[in-house]
Design a protein around this motif. Structure first.
Motif, mmCIF file in Angstrom:
data_model
loop_
_atom_site.group_PDB
_atom_site.id
_atom_site.type_symbol
_atom_site.label_atom_id
_atom_site.label_comp_id
_atom_site.label_asym_id
_atom_site.label_seq_id
_atom_site.Cartn_x
_atom_site.Cartn_y
_atom_site.Cartn_z
ATOM 1 N N ASN A 47 0.808 -1.233 0.000
ATOM 2 C CA ASN A 47 0.000 0.000 0.000
ATOM 3 C C ASN A 47 0.836 1.276 0.000
ATOM 4 O OD1 ASN A 47 -2.494 -1.336 -0.029
ATOM 5 N ND2 ASN A 47 -2.491 -1.555 2.201
ATOM 6 N N THR A 48 1.965 1.248 -0.636
ATOM 7 C CA THR A 48 2.797 2.440 -0.725
ATOM 8 C C THR A 48 2.263 3.370 -1.813
ATOM 9 O OG1 THR A 48 4.310 1.320 -2.255
ATOM 10 C CG2 THR A 48 4.885 1.289 0.082
ATOM 11 N N VAL A 49 2.371 4.648 -1.571
ATOM 12 C CA VAL A 49 1.877 5.638 -2.532
ATOM 13 C C VAL A 49 2.997 6.554 -3.015
ATOM 14 C CG1 VAL A 49 -0.469 5.645 -1.611
ATOM 15 C CG2 VAL A 49 1.251 7.205 -0.650
ATOM 16 N N ASP A 50 4.224 6.284 -2.588
ATOM 17 C CA ASP A 50 5.354 7.122 -2.963
ATOM 18 C C ASP A 50 6.532 6.249 -3.363
ATOM 19 O OD1 ASP A 50 5.412 6.348 -0.147
ATOM 20 O OD2 ASP A 50 7.277 7.495 -0.047
ATOM 21 N N ASP A 51 7.503 6.862 -4.035
ATOM 22 C CA ASP A 51 8.687 6.130 -4.450
ATOM 23 C C ASP A 51 9.828 7.120 -4.628
ATOM 24 O OD1 ASP A 51 10.346 4.062 -5.242
ATOM 25 O OD2 ASP A 51 8.819 3.162 -6.550
ATOM 26 N N TYR A 52 11.049 6.577 -4.808
ATOM 27 C CA TYR A 52 12.224 7.426 -4.996
ATOM 28 C C TYR A 52 12.156 8.118 -6.356
ATOM 29 C CZ TYR A 52 14.148 4.979 -0.974
ATOM 30 O OH TYR A 52 14.342 4.476 0.291
ATOM 31 N N GLY A 58 16.983 13.794 -2.916
ATOM 32 C CA GLY A 58 16.385 13.483 -1.629
ATOM 33 C C GLY A 58 14.881 13.473 -1.686
ATOM 34 N N GLY A 59 14.282 12.831 -0.699
ATOM 35 C CA GLY A 59 12.829 12.835 -0.575
ATOM 36 C C GLY A 59 12.149 11.776 -1.408
ATOM 37 N N MET A 60 10.847 11.670 -1.206
ATOM 38 C CA MET A 60 10.022 10.700 -1.911
ATOM 39 C C MET A 60 8.970 11.444 -2.738
ATOM 40 S SD MET A 60 11.306 7.821 -0.855
ATOM 41 C CE MET A 60 10.136 6.457 -0.992
ATOM 42 N N VAL A 61 8.528 10.827 -3.805
ATOM 43 C CA VAL A 61 7.585 11.452 -4.734
ATOM 44 C C VAL A 61 6.290 10.643 -4.767
ATOM 45 C CG1 VAL A 61 7.173 12.101 -7.137
ATOM 46 C CG2 VAL A 61 9.460 12.357 -6.151
ATOM 47 N N LEU A 62 5.144 11.349 -4.699
ATOM 48 C CA LEU A 62 3.856 10.667 -4.774
ATOM 49 C C LEU A 62 3.661 10.060 -6.155
ATOM 50 C CD1 LEU A 62 1.404 13.047 -2.890
ATOM 51 C CD2 LEU A 62 2.072 10.731 -2.229
ATOM 52 N N LYS A 63 3.261 8.802 -6.175
ATOM 53 C CA LYS A 63 3.065 8.067 -7.407
ATOM 54 C C LYS A 63 1.786 8.524 -8.121
ATOM 55 C CE LYS A 63 3.617 3.592 -6.850
ATOM 56 N NZ LYS A 63 4.684 3.220 -7.816
ATOM 57 N N ALA A 64 1.786 8.398 -9.419
ATOM 58 C CA ALA A 64 0.629 8.816 -10.211
ATOM 59 C C ALA A 64 -0.546 7.849 -10.064
ATOM 60 C CB ALA A 64 1.021 8.945 -11.678
ATOM 61 N N GLY A 113 -0.983 16.674 -1.067
ATOM 62 C CA GLY A 113 0.251 15.912 -1.179
ATOM 63 C C GLY A 113 1.059 15.886 0.102
ATOM 64 N N HIS A 114 2.073 15.036 0.098
ATOM 65 C CA HIS A 114 3.055 14.952 1.174
ATOM 66 C C HIS A 114 4.390 14.599 0.524
ATOM 67 C CE1 HIS A 114 1.364 15.292 5.301
ATOM 68 N NE2 HIS A 114 0.224 15.174 4.634
ATOM 69 N N TYR A 115 5.403 14.466 1.326
ATOM 70 C CA TYR A 115 6.718 14.060 0.829
ATOM 71 C C TYR A 115 7.333 15.167 -0.031
ATOM 72 C CZ TYR A 115 4.392 9.807 2.327
ATOM 73 O OH TYR A 115 3.677 8.903 3.053
ATOM 74 N N GLU A 116 8.207 14.785 -0.948
ATOM 75 C CA GLU A 116 8.969 15.758 -1.731
ATOM 76 C C GLU A 116 8.123 16.457 -2.782
ATOM 77 O OE1 GLU A 116 12.198 18.045 -2.911
ATOM 78 O OE2 GLU A 116 11.924 16.775 -1.146
ATOM 79 N N GLY A 117 7.188 15.728 -3.365
ATOM 80 C CA GLY A 117 6.365 16.341 -4.406
ATOM 81 C C GLY A 117 5.518 15.307 -5.113
ATOM 82 N N TYR A 118 4.986 15.705 -6.269
ATOM 83 C CA TYR A 118 4.105 14.842 -7.057
ATOM 84 C C TYR A 118 4.816 14.355 -8.312
ATOM 85 C CZ TYR A 118 0.476 17.511 -4.497
ATOM 86 O OH TYR A 118 -0.294 18.114 -3.536
ATOM 87 N N ASP A 119 4.431 13.174 -8.759
ATOM 88 C CA ASP A 119 4.815 12.752 -10.102
ATOM 89 C C ASP A 119 4.258 13.799 -11.076
ATOM 90 O OD1 ASP A 119 4.356 11.417 -12.772
ATOM 91 O OD2 ASP A 119 5.359 9.758 -11.734
ATOM 92 N N GLU A 120 5.100 14.302 -11.952
ATOM 93 C CA GLU A 120 4.726 15.412 -12.826
ATOM 94 C C GLU A 120 3.504 15.098 -13.696
ATOM 95 O OE1 GLU A 120 5.194 19.384 -14.064
ATOM 96 O OE2 GLU A 120 6.042 18.228 -12.395
ATOM 97 N N ARG A 121 3.249 13.834 -13.957
ATOM 98 C CA ARG A 121 2.103 13.476 -14.800
ATOM 99 C C ARG A 121 0.769 13.787 -14.134
ATOM 100 N NH1 ARG A 121 5.064 7.848 -16.129
ATOM 101 N NH2 ARG A 121 5.670 8.264 -13.953
ATOM 102 N N ILE A 122 0.769 13.904 -12.812
ATOM 103 C CA ILE A 122 -0.441 14.338 -12.113
ATOM 104 C C ILE A 122 -0.765 15.779 -12.502
ATOM 105 C CG2 ILE A 122 -1.460 14.822 -9.848
ATOM 106 C CD1 ILE A 122 0.275 12.535 -8.735
#
Length: 250
Positions: A47-52, A58-64, A113-122
């Motif tokens: 159930n992860t929603v983020d990735d490198y 640094g930081g994690m990015v929210l997956k699309a 959002g949370h973490y470093e940011g969003y996947d740009e495709r969002i």
């Protein structure tokens, strides 16, 4: 109006959605408020929603995937296209004018959002708006979303007890609001201005407009650059600015 919030922390909205003006608006059926945990739309066993991020850093990015899936599962009403809004410090600064624009919509979707940011495709393929509540960074988009929801819902017909309240609020007219007073007429030697006790509504309206102009001149003179002012008001402001020692260009 229907408002859906996509968040990893739906519990943060329980008190906000159930209390005060928002709670009353919800009880009256004026607005539908729902907080959805988009972690439920994760497509992996953990159930992860983020990735490198690709490329390192640094930081994690929210997956699309989970964000797209959550939005696509909302099933809006027929012929209603939701405004999908990304809470983002890079977005357009939220203003009263924007609140008034959004209050005319039937369905809003706010993504927190949370973490470093969003996947740009969002940003590129899902959202219609990116909004920020100021030039600073928070740990997540939940508090900005609450701010925007409160600002928008209070503008909906039937939400406020006095329908003129939202119209005369600061920024609704492009100016700061005039000062208010209530009983008692005298408190600790401080008296309510006589004009407000006169019962002469035309004169009171003039006083309130002048006080609104003066307060804006003193605190936010930048707002006067875009305000709709009559020639008489510009002349009055020029004289007031001279008396206050404030530099103001007409």
């Amino acid at each position: 109006m229907k408002i859906d919030v996509l968040t990893l922390f739906p519990e943060m909205f329980e008190g906000v959605f159930g209390a005060s003006i928002l709670g009353k608006a919800k009880d009256k059926g004026i607005v539908s408020l729902q907080a959805i945990n988009f972690r439920d739309y994760s497509n992996n066993k953990h159930n992860t929603v983020d990735d490198y991020p690709y490329g390192g850093g640094g930081g994690m990015v929210l997956k699309a995937e989970p964000v797209f899936a959550a939005v696509e599962d909302l099933k809006p009403e027929p012929n209603v296209k939701p405004r999908v809004i990304l809470m983002c410090p890079q977005g357009e600064t939220f203003t009263q004018k924007k609140a008034e624009e959004l209050a005319r919509e039937e369905h809003l979707v706010l993504i927190c959002g949370h973490y470093e940011g969003y996947d740009e495709r969002i940003r590129e393929y899902l959202v219609t708006d990116e909004l920020s509540i100021g030039d600073y960074v928070l740990t997540g988009g939940e508090i900005p979303a609450m701010t925007i929801i409160d600002s928008v819902v209070r503008l909906l017909p039937g939400v406020l007890g006095n329908e003129t309240s939202a119209v005369t609020d600061s920024y609704s007219t492009g100016l700061l609001e005039y000062p208010h007073y209530t009983r008692p007429a005298e408190y600790r030697g401080w008296e309510v201005p006589d004009i407000l006790l006169s019962g002469h509504h035309a004169n009171i309206d003039v006083w309130r407009r002048q006080q609104s102009l003066l307060r804006t001149l003193r605190r936010r003179p930048d707002l006067l650059e875009k305000a709709e002012l009559s020639d008489k008001e510009r002349k009055w402001l020029k004289e007031a600015a001279a008396q206050e020692g404030i530099e103001w260009k007409t």
